[in-house]
Design an enzyme around this catalytic site. Structure first.
Site, PDB file in Angstrom:
ATOM      1  N   GLN A 108      40.436  44.447  30.386  1.00 11.13           N
ATOM      2  CA  GLN A 108      41.709  44.230  30.610  1.00 11.13           C
ATOM      3  C   GLN A 108      42.406  43.019  30.096  1.00 11.13           C
ATOM      4  O   GLN A 108      43.548  42.867  30.264  1.00 11.13           O
ATOM      5  CB  GLN A 108      41.431  43.503  32.138  1.00 11.13           C
ATOM      6  CG  GLN A 108      41.070  44.641  33.257  1.00 11.13           C
ATOM      7  CD  GLN A 108      40.870  44.101  34.594  1.00 11.13           C
ATOM      8  OE1 GLN A 108      40.018  43.573  35.026  1.00 11.13           O
ATOM      9  NE2 GLN A 108      42.050  44.381  35.489  1.00 11.13           N
ATOM     10  N   GLY A 117      38.433  39.430  40.351  1.00 12.49           N
ATOM     11  CA  GLY A 117      37.618  39.842  39.123  1.00 12.49           C
ATOM     12  C   GLY A 117      38.269  40.360  38.034  1.00 12.49           C
ATOM     13  O   GLY A 117      39.606  40.717  38.244  1.00 12.49           O
ATOM     14  N   CYS A 139      44.368  45.653  41.575  1.00 14.95           N
ATOM     15  CA  CYS A 139      43.920  45.563  40.271  1.00 14.95           C
ATOM     16  C   CYS A 139      45.126  44.617  39.409  1.00 14.95           C
ATOM     17  O   CYS A 139      46.294  44.931  39.404  1.00 14.95           O
ATOM     18  CB  CYS A 139      43.408  46.758  39.591  1.00 14.95           C
ATOM     19  SG  CYS A 139      42.726  46.438  38.011  1.00 14.95           S
ATOM     20  N   LEU A 140      44.631  43.669  38.805  1.00 20.79           N
ATOM     21  CA  LEU A 140      45.620  42.965  37.911  1.00 20.79           C
ATOM     22  C   LEU A 140      46.203  43.731  36.795  1.00 20.79           C
ATOM     23  O   LEU A 140      47.351  43.334  36.368  1.00 20.79           O
ATOM     24  CB  LEU A 140      44.617  41.530  37.337  1.00 20.79           C
ATOM     25  CG  LEU A 140      44.218  40.839  38.356  1.00 20.79           C
ATOM     26  CD1 LEU A 140      43.635  39.605  37.408  1.00 20.79           C
ATOM     27  CD2 LEU A 140      45.322  40.093  39.155  1.00 20.79           C
ATOM     28  N   HIS A 147      36.037  49.605  35.314  1.00 20.73           N
ATOM     29  CA  HIS A 147      36.611  49.329  34.059  1.00 20.73           C
ATOM     30  C   HIS A 147      35.908  49.612  32.809  1.00 20.73           C
ATOM     31  O   HIS A 147      36.759  50.055  31.944  1.00 20.73           O
ATOM     32  CB  HIS A 147      37.063  47.947  34.254  1.00 20.73           C
ATOM     33  CG  HIS A 147      38.487  47.535  35.154  1.00 20.73           C
ATOM     34  ND1 HIS A 147      39.723  48.151  34.863  1.00 20.73           N
ATOM     35  CD2 HIS A 147      38.602  46.684  36.074  1.00 20.73           C
ATOM     36  CE1 HIS A 147      40.517  47.841  35.677  1.00 20.73           C
ATOM     37  NE2 HIS A 147      39.906  47.134  36.670  1.00 20.73           N
ATOM     38  N   HIS A 191      34.410  48.111  41.146  1.00 17.23           N
ATOM     39  CA  HIS A 191      35.653  48.082  40.597  1.00 17.23           C
ATOM     40  C   HIS A 191      35.600  47.787  39.240  1.00 17.23           C
ATOM     41  O   HIS A 191      36.073  48.360  38.098  1.00 17.23           O
ATOM     42  CB  HIS A 191      36.518  47.358  41.562  1.00 17.23           C
ATOM     43  CG  HIS A 191      37.904  47.162  40.792  1.00 17.23           C
ATOM     44  ND1 HIS A 191      39.033  47.810  41.617  1.00 17.23           N
ATOM     45  CD2 HIS A 191      38.466  46.592  39.840  1.00 17.23           C
ATOM     46  CE1 HIS A 191      40.287  47.464  40.759  1.00 17.23           C
ATOM     47  NE2 HIS A 191      39.756  46.848  39.873  1.00 17.23           N
ATOM     48  N   GLU A 192      35.015  46.567  38.915  1.00 16.41           N
ATOM     49  CA  GLU A 192      35.047  45.943  37.560  1.00 16.41           C
ATOM     50  C   GLU A 192      33.961  46.685  36.621  1.00 16.41           C
ATOM     51  O   GLU A 192      34.353  46.874  35.261  1.00 16.41           O
ATOM     52  CB  GLU A 192      34.406  44.419  37.673  1.00 16.41           C
ATOM     53  CG  GLU A 192      35.364  43.399  38.451  1.00 16.41           C
ATOM     54  CD  GLU A 192      36.622  43.485  38.207  1.00 16.41           C
ATOM     55  OE1 GLU A 192      37.325  44.035  37.008  1.00 16.41           O
ATOM     56  OE2 GLU A 192      37.587  43.329  39.116  1.00 16.41           O
TER      57      GLU A 192
END
Ligand code: CO
Length: 152
Positions: free
Chosen positions: A52, A47, A89-90, A135, A131-132
């Protein structure tokens, strides 16, 4: 399509800002969606949210292995149950932690053509959606994780 640089939680305060709703879905949004998907796949993520990659727009992409989901202006309209699983998370490389999330969500949003869509997610997909969407409001999983540990 092009890879975009993934912002890092320690270096990029943009990850803490609120994203704005998309008002017009034009070529720039389509390019952003394409780039976000490419960047997510290249980084082996499941995701990615627009902030991000440094864009404060309410856009997310997800692929938990069942195909690409693109959502513009996503909103959680239903949630139930509870799960407590490890997340990463990236933008937070090297850390993982267990986060309490609903086990079932329904999310409403727009697809790339501006059509209203509803995505229903259980388990991992429910977690990824939450989660996304977090953000988009400047929230990172480490804010909610009860245990952090080094992944690597
Ligand atoms: Co993340």
């Amino acid at each position: 399509m092009a890879l975009r640089q993934i912002k890092h939680y320690k270096k990029d305060s943009i990850l803490r800002k609120h994203s704005k709703p998309v008002e017009k879905i034009d070529d720039r949004i389509h390019i952003l969606l394409d780039d976000m998907a490419e960047t997510m796949y290249h980084a082996d993520g499941i995701g990615l949210a627009a902030p991000q990659v440094g864009v404060l727009k309410r856009i997310i992409v997800i692929d938990i292995g069942d195909g690409l989901i693109e959502l513009i202006n996503p909103t959680i309209i239903f949630e139930e149950g509870e799960q407590f699983e490890a997340e990463g998370c990236l933008s937070v490389p090297g850390l993982a932690g267990r986060v309490k999330r609903p086990s079932h969500v329904i999310v409403e949003g727009l697809d790339r053509h501006g059509e209203e869509v509803e995505i229903e997610g259980f388990g991992l997909l429910a977690r990824a959606l939450c989660h996304e969407i977090d953000h988009l409001d400047g929230i990172l999983f480490i804010d909610k994780a009860s245990i952090n540990y080094e992944e690597e």
